[in-house]
Design a protein around this motif. Sequence first.
Motif, mmCIF file in Angstrom:
data_model
loop_
_atom_site.group_PDB
_atom_site.id
_atom_site.type_symbol
_atom_site.label_atom_id
_atom_site.label_comp_id
_atom_site.label_asym_id
_atom_site.label_seq_id
_atom_site.Cartn_x
_atom_site.Cartn_y
_atom_site.Cartn_z
ATOM 1 N N LEU A 45 0.848 -1.195 0.000
ATOM 2 C CA LEU A 45 0.000 0.000 0.000
ATOM 3 C C LEU A 45 0.881 1.241 0.000
ATOM 4 C CD1 LEU A 45 -2.841 -0.657 2.592
ATOM 5 C CD2 LEU A 45 -3.075 -0.369 0.134
ATOM 6 N N ARG A 46 0.467 2.209 -0.766
ATOM 7 C CA ARG A 46 1.186 3.477 -0.763
ATOM 8 C C ARG A 46 0.895 4.209 0.541
ATOM 9 N NH1 ARG A 46 0.716 8.416 -5.074
ATOM 10 N NH2 ARG A 46 1.796 9.929 -3.784
ATOM 11 N N CYS A 47 1.956 4.607 1.205
ATOM 12 C CA CYS A 47 1.841 5.391 2.437
ATOM 13 C C CYS A 47 2.643 6.665 2.231
ATOM 14 C CB CYS A 47 2.377 4.600 3.628
ATOM 15 S SG CYS A 47 2.214 5.481 5.195
ATOM 16 N N ASP A 48 1.927 7.777 2.140
ATOM 17 C CA ASP A 48 2.603 9.055 1.943
ATOM 18 C C ASP A 48 3.131 9.576 3.272
ATOM 19 O OD1 ASP A 48 2.062 9.217 -0.820
ATOM 20 O OD2 ASP A 48 0.023 9.875 -0.382
ATOM 21 N N ARG A 49 4.370 10.053 3.240
ATOM 22 C CA ARG A 49 4.983 10.691 4.401
ATOM 23 C C ARG A 49 4.901 12.196 4.175
ATOM 24 N NH1 ARG A 49 10.795 8.230 5.895
ATOM 25 N NH2 ARG A 49 10.311 6.025 5.740
ATOM 26 N N GLY B 87 7.534 13.050 7.832
ATOM 27 C CA GLY B 87 7.155 11.822 8.508
ATOM 28 C C GLY B 87 6.345 12.014 9.769
ATOM 29 N N HIS B 88 6.002 13.258 10.086
ATOM 30 C CA HIS B 88 5.173 13.524 11.258
ATOM 31 C C HIS B 88 3.697 13.296 10.960
ATOM 32 C CE1 HIS B 88 8.519 15.022 13.584
ATOM 33 N NE2 HIS B 88 8.885 15.719 12.524
ATOM 34 N N HIS B 89 3.386 13.038 9.702
ATOM 35 C CA HIS B 89 2.014 12.789 9.251
ATOM 36 C C HIS B 89 2.106 11.708 8.181
ATOM 37 C CE1 HIS B 89 -1.604 14.655 6.818
ATOM 38 N NE2 HIS B 89 -1.827 13.402 7.158
ATOM 39 N N LEU B 90 1.441 10.583 8.409
ATOM 40 C CA LEU B 90 1.389 9.501 7.433
ATOM 41 C C LEU B 90 -0.029 9.417 6.890
ATOM 42 C CD1 LEU B 90 3.382 6.759 9.367
ATOM 43 C CD2 LEU B 90 4.268 8.439 7.740
#
Length: 91
Positions: A29-33, A37-40
Amino acid sequence: MSDSRPLSRQERINNERDQVLSWAAQVALRCDRLNDGHHLKIGSLNFYPSGGKITRDGAKSAEPDKGAEAFIKLVAAERGKLAPLKLKIVS
């Protein structure tokens, strides 16, 4: 010998972030940082590792559950990605 000291705040944040990123990679799954990286973000679900807060795009309030495991369970339920939760728990 095991290190039994409590995790620092930064170690806890890193552990939460790493759990989500590792799981997302396992199930492709695509997980945007965002925000270093304080918000996924996966789809319409957002996770903030520093406080464990989970929100949905457009929702007026946060989800009641917090933490990486709760975020993973929500994404898995929405996406039908039921890969085993192989979470690295550091204590």
